[in-house]
Design a protein around this motif. Structure first.
Motif, PDB file in Angstrom:
ATOM      1  N   ASP A 168      11.092 -11.808  24.287  1.00 62.39           N
ATOM      2  CA  ASP A 168      11.301 -11.015  25.500  1.00 62.39           C
ATOM      3  C   ASP A 168      12.794 -10.886  25.784  1.00 62.39           C
ATOM      4  N   HIS A 169      13.129 -10.057  26.767  1.00 63.00           N
ATOM      5  CA  HIS A 169      14.531  -9.899  27.193  1.00 63.00           C
ATOM      6  C   HIS A 169      15.451  -9.553  26.020  1.00 63.00           C
ATOM      7  N   VAL A 170      14.980  -8.604  25.210  1.00 59.63           N
ATOM      8  CA  VAL A 170      15.749  -8.220  24.028  1.00 59.63           C
ATOM      9  C   VAL A 170      16.273  -6.803  24.209  1.00 59.63           C
ATOM     10  N   ALA A 171      17.553  -6.602  23.855  1.00 65.21           N
ATOM     11  CA  ALA A 171      18.114  -5.244  23.840  1.00 65.21           C
ATOM     12  C   ALA A 171      18.271  -4.827  22.388  1.00 65.21           C
ATOM     13  N   LEU A 172      17.844  -3.589  22.096  1.00 63.90           N
ATOM     14  CA  LEU A 172      17.978  -3.088  20.719  1.00 63.90           C
ATOM     15  C   LEU A 172      19.156  -2.113  20.686  1.00 63.90           C
ATOM     16  N   CYS A 173      20.196  -2.450  19.925  1.00 62.35           N
ATOM     17  CA  CYS A 173      21.413  -1.632  19.930  1.00 62.35           C
ATOM     18  C   CYS A 173      21.328  -0.551  18.853  1.00 62.35           C
ATOM     19  N   GLY A 174      21.201   0.690  19.304  1.00 65.82           N
ATOM     20  CA  GLY A 174      21.088   1.813  18.378  1.00 65.82           C
ATOM     21  C   GLY A 174      19.854   2.638  18.705  1.00 65.82           C
ATOM     22  N   THR A 175      19.912   3.926  18.360  1.00 60.61           N
ATOM     23  CA  THR A 175      18.757   4.792  18.613  1.00 60.61           C
ATOM     24  C   THR A 175      18.432   5.639  17.379  1.00 60.61           C
ATOM     25  N   GLY A 176      19.087   5.338  16.274  1.00 58.68           N
ATOM     26  CA  GLY A 176      18.875   6.122  15.043  1.00 58.68           C
ATOM     27  C   GLY A 176      17.582   5.733  14.334  1.00 58.68           C
ATOM     28  N   SER A 177      17.435   6.217  13.103  1.00 58.33           N
ATOM     29  CA  SER A 177      16.154   6.034  12.413  1.00 58.33           C
ATOM     30  C   SER A 177      15.854   4.554  12.133  1.00 58.33           C
ATOM     31  N   PHE A 178      16.895   3.766  11.787  1.00 56.07           N
ATOM     32  CA  PHE A 178      16.650   2.343  11.523  1.00 56.07           C
ATOM     33  C   PHE A 178      16.209   1.645  12.811  1.00 56.07           C
TER      34      PHE A 178
ATOM     35  N   VAL B  73      20.289   0.182  23.610  1.00 55.83           N
ATOM     36  CA  VAL B  73      21.702   0.303  23.973  1.00 55.83           C
ATOM     37  C   VAL B  73      22.337   1.320  23.038  1.00 55.83           C
ATOM     38  N   ASP B  74      23.093   2.256  23.607  1.00 57.71           N
ATOM     39  CA  ASP B  74      23.774   3.234  22.758  1.00 57.71           C
ATOM     40  C   ASP B  74      25.141   3.533  23.349  1.00 57.71           C
ATOM     41  N   ARG B  75      26.062   3.903  22.454  1.00 63.12           N
ATOM     42  CA  ARG B  75      27.423   4.212  22.885  1.00 63.12           C
ATOM     43  C   ARG B  75      27.524   5.609  23.501  1.00 63.12           C
ATOM     44  N   ASP B  76      26.584   6.464  23.112  1.00 71.19           N
ATOM     45  CA  ASP B  76      26.638   7.868  23.504  1.00 71.19           C
ATOM     46  C   ASP B  76      26.221   8.040  24.974  1.00 71.19           C
ATOM     47  N   GLU B  77      27.206   8.342  25.813  1.00 62.48           N
ATOM     48  CA  GLU B  77      26.944   8.469  27.261  1.00 62.48           C
ATOM     49  C   GLU B  77      25.829   9.446  27.571  1.00 62.48           C
ATOM     50  N   GLN B  78      25.745  10.491  26.730  1.00 55.31           N
ATOM     51  CA  GLN B  78      24.749  11.527  27.013  1.00 55.31           C
ATOM     52  C   GLN B  78      23.318  10.998  26.914  1.00 55.31           C
ATOM     53  N   LEU B  79      23.162   9.855  26.251  1.00 55.03           N
ATOM     54  CA  LEU B  79      21.804   9.303  26.103  1.00 55.03           C
ATOM     55  C   LEU B  79      21.436   8.360  27.249  1.00 55.03           C
ATOM     56  N   TRP B  80      22.440   7.913  27.986  1.00 49.77           N
ATOM     57  CA  TRP B  80      22.166   6.929  29.041  1.00 49.77           C
ATOM     58  C   TRP B  80      21.212   7.511  30.080  1.00 49.77           C
ATOM     59  N   GLY B  81      20.212   6.732  30.430  1.00 52.86           N
ATOM     60  CA  GLY B  81      19.227   7.172  31.413  1.00 52.86           C
ATOM     61  C   GLY B  81      18.045   7.874  30.757  1.00 52.86           C
ATOM     62  N   LYS B  82      18.211   8.292  29.493  1.00 54.91           N
ATOM     63  CA  LYS B  82      17.085   8.924  28.797  1.00 54.91           C
ATOM     64  C   LYS B  82      16.186   7.834  28.222  1.00 54.91           C
TER      65      LYS B  82
ATOM     66  N   TYR C 281      20.583  -9.669  21.766  1.00 55.41           N
ATOM     67  CA  TYR C 281      20.915  -8.336  21.273  1.00 55.41           C
ATOM     68  C   TYR C 281      20.584  -8.230  19.790  1.00 55.41           C
ATOM     69  N   VAL C 282      19.847  -7.169  19.465  1.00 52.36           N
ATOM     70  CA  VAL C 282      19.467  -6.952  18.072  1.00 52.36           C
ATOM     71  C   VAL C 282      20.217  -5.721  17.585  1.00 52.36           C
ATOM     72  N   VAL C 283      20.866  -5.829  16.445  1.00 49.76           N
ATOM     73  CA  VAL C 283      21.640  -4.693  15.939  1.00 49.76           C
ATOM     74  C   VAL C 283      20.710  -3.745  15.176  1.00 49.76           C
ATOM     75  N   GLY C 284      20.577  -2.534  15.709  1.00 49.69           N
ATOM     76  CA  GLY C 284      19.652  -1.561  15.107  1.00 49.69           C
ATOM     77  C   GLY C 284      20.375  -0.540  14.256  1.00 49.69           C
ATOM     78  N   SER C 285      21.317  -0.996  13.446  1.00 47.98           N
ATOM     79  CA  SER C 285      22.042  -0.077  12.573  1.00 47.98           C
ATOM     80  C   SER C 285      22.282  -0.772  11.243  1.00 47.98           C
ATOM     81  N   VAL C 286      22.217   0.004  10.160  1.00 50.61           N
ATOM     82  CA  VAL C 286      22.466  -0.591   8.854  1.00 50.61           C
ATOM     83  C   VAL C 286      23.912  -0.335   8.446  1.00 50.61           C
TER      84      VAL C 286
END
Ligand SMILES: C[S@@+](CC[C@H](N)C(=O)[O-])C[C@H]1O[C@@H](n2cnc3c(N)ncnc32)[C@H](O)[C@@H]1O
Length: 361
Positions: A270-280, A299-308, A329-334
């Motif tokens: 529980d209480h896990v943040a997944l960093c990244g929104t890409g295919s991986f 979690v994403d760096r792209d401001e335009q995605l925040w709140g989506k 925090y889990v890194v969701g990028s390869v």
């Protein structure tokens, strides 16, 4: 004039091919020459494309504007995630499109809008688009929605292009095209390469422009001559792409399982943040979910995605995740795993947080 001269004169050089050599063999390639002539003939102020993927069609519009020195505003709208027909693809596709723009078309008036079609819609005034190209998902309902929602945005004397209208595709887009093509000012259609429908909204523009095009040019060009090889090439291409995807999946699958194992080993569900929104990140999310780990936010760096939302879970900035008290925090990028991990670590340290954990495959 010899054969070669006859068929190679006035053929544009599509510079984007140098960065992406598969473009001339993709399903849109046989319409590039017409698209090129269309832009140079109509000299539009604004072209909008719904569905760009690698950019075969988009870069044909762009090349035409560049070669003719036009200030045309060229806008590509796509999530650059893919869809069930184009297939879901990775970040490399968008990165290649960006790189193509930077390398060959940096001085063109280009906007890449990375969002859903319906989100982009609100950014356009009615009647403000001269050429609209619809090439998203080809199910009947999708095409109808794209056409009906965007039609008011097109100039009353503008042009709507629709791809995949050849009946042999069996797509809903072909059925929809046949229903609407007679209801406006006039149309022309090409049935090669999955088919391209060209709808002139006003009879005046249909009469005016149709006569400008030398249709022999499209049937006699080298592009058309390549047609008979194209299907075979495309089949081989998809075969290779699918194989590569399968190998990646197998490789990545073990990465995803490794993260899941690390979390479960540490008793974290529980209480896990997944960093990244890409295919991986998206595949990782599914694996974590199946393994009983609940992701609280992306979690994403792209401001335009925040709140989506992605999978109905909010996308936030790293600062917001920290503010919400998330420590795992889990890194969701390869490709950018280290970079992402470093960024998260710095933010946690900067905010004076301790007892955090970052998991990388
Ligand atoms: C058939 S491909 C586009 C092909 C491209 N025109 C070419 O020349 O190769 C469809 C693209 O539309 C995008 N797409 C589909 N539905 C979408 C939607 N509702 N909003 C944003 N993008 C969408 C997909 O991500 C995919 O890249």
């Amino acid at each position: 004039m010899n054969f070669k001269e006859k068929f190679t004169q006035n053929l544009p050089k599509f510079e984007a091919d140098a960065l992406n050599p598969i473009l001339p063999y993709t399903p849109w390639a046989g319409h590039r020459l017409f698209a090129y002539d269309l832009v140079q003939t109509l000299r539009p102020n604004r072209v909008v494309e719904l569905g760009t993927h690698y950019g075969c069609s988009f870069f044909a519009f762009v090349q035409a504007a560049k070669d003719a020195g036009l200030g045309t505003e060229l806008i590509a709208v796509d999530t650059w995630w893919g869809d069930e027909q184009a297939g879901f693809y990775g970040e490399d596709v968008f990165e290649r499109v960006q790189k193509t723009v930077e390398t060959y078309y940096a001085r063109q008036n280009i906007r890449l809008m990375r969002c859903w079609f319906h989100e982009a819609l609100t950014h356009f005034e009615d009647g403000s688009i001269d050429i609209l190209h619809i090439d998203g998902c080809h199910h009947y309902e999708n095409v109808r929605e794209d056409f009906e929602s965007w039609l008011p945005k097109v100039h009353p004397e503008g042009v709507v292009l629709m791809h995949d209208i050849a009946p042999r595709t069996g797509y809903g887009s072909a059925k929809f095209w046949r229903e609407i093509r007679d209801k406006f000012g006039g149309y022309i259609e090409f049935l090669n390469d999955w088919g391209l429908g060209v709808l002139f909204l006003h009879p005046r523009s249909a009469d005016r422009w149709k006569s400008f095009f030398d249709f022999n040019r499209y049937s006699e060009s080298l592009y058309a001559l390549m047609d008979k090889y194209k299907l075979e090439l495309i089949d081989k291409w998809y075969e290779t792409v699918n194989l590569r995807k399968r190998i990646d999946e197998l490789k990545n699958n073990s990465k995803e399982q490794s993260i899941l194992r690390q979390l479960l080993w540490n008793d974290i569900c529980d209480h896990v943040a997944l960093c990244g929104t890409g295919s991986f990140a998206r595949r990782l999310y599914e694996v974590l979910k199946q393994g009983g780990v609940r992701v609280e936010v992306f979690v994403d760096r792209d401001e335009q995605l925040w709140g989506k939302k992605l999978f109905d879970i909010e996308i936030v900035s790293i600062e917001e995740a920290i503010r919400r008290g998330i420590r795992f925090y889990v890194v969701g990028s390869v490709s950018f795993a280290e970079e992402v991990a470093d960024r998260v670590k710095s933010a946690l340290i900067k905010n004076g947080i301790d007892n955090w954990r970052i998991f990388v495959f």
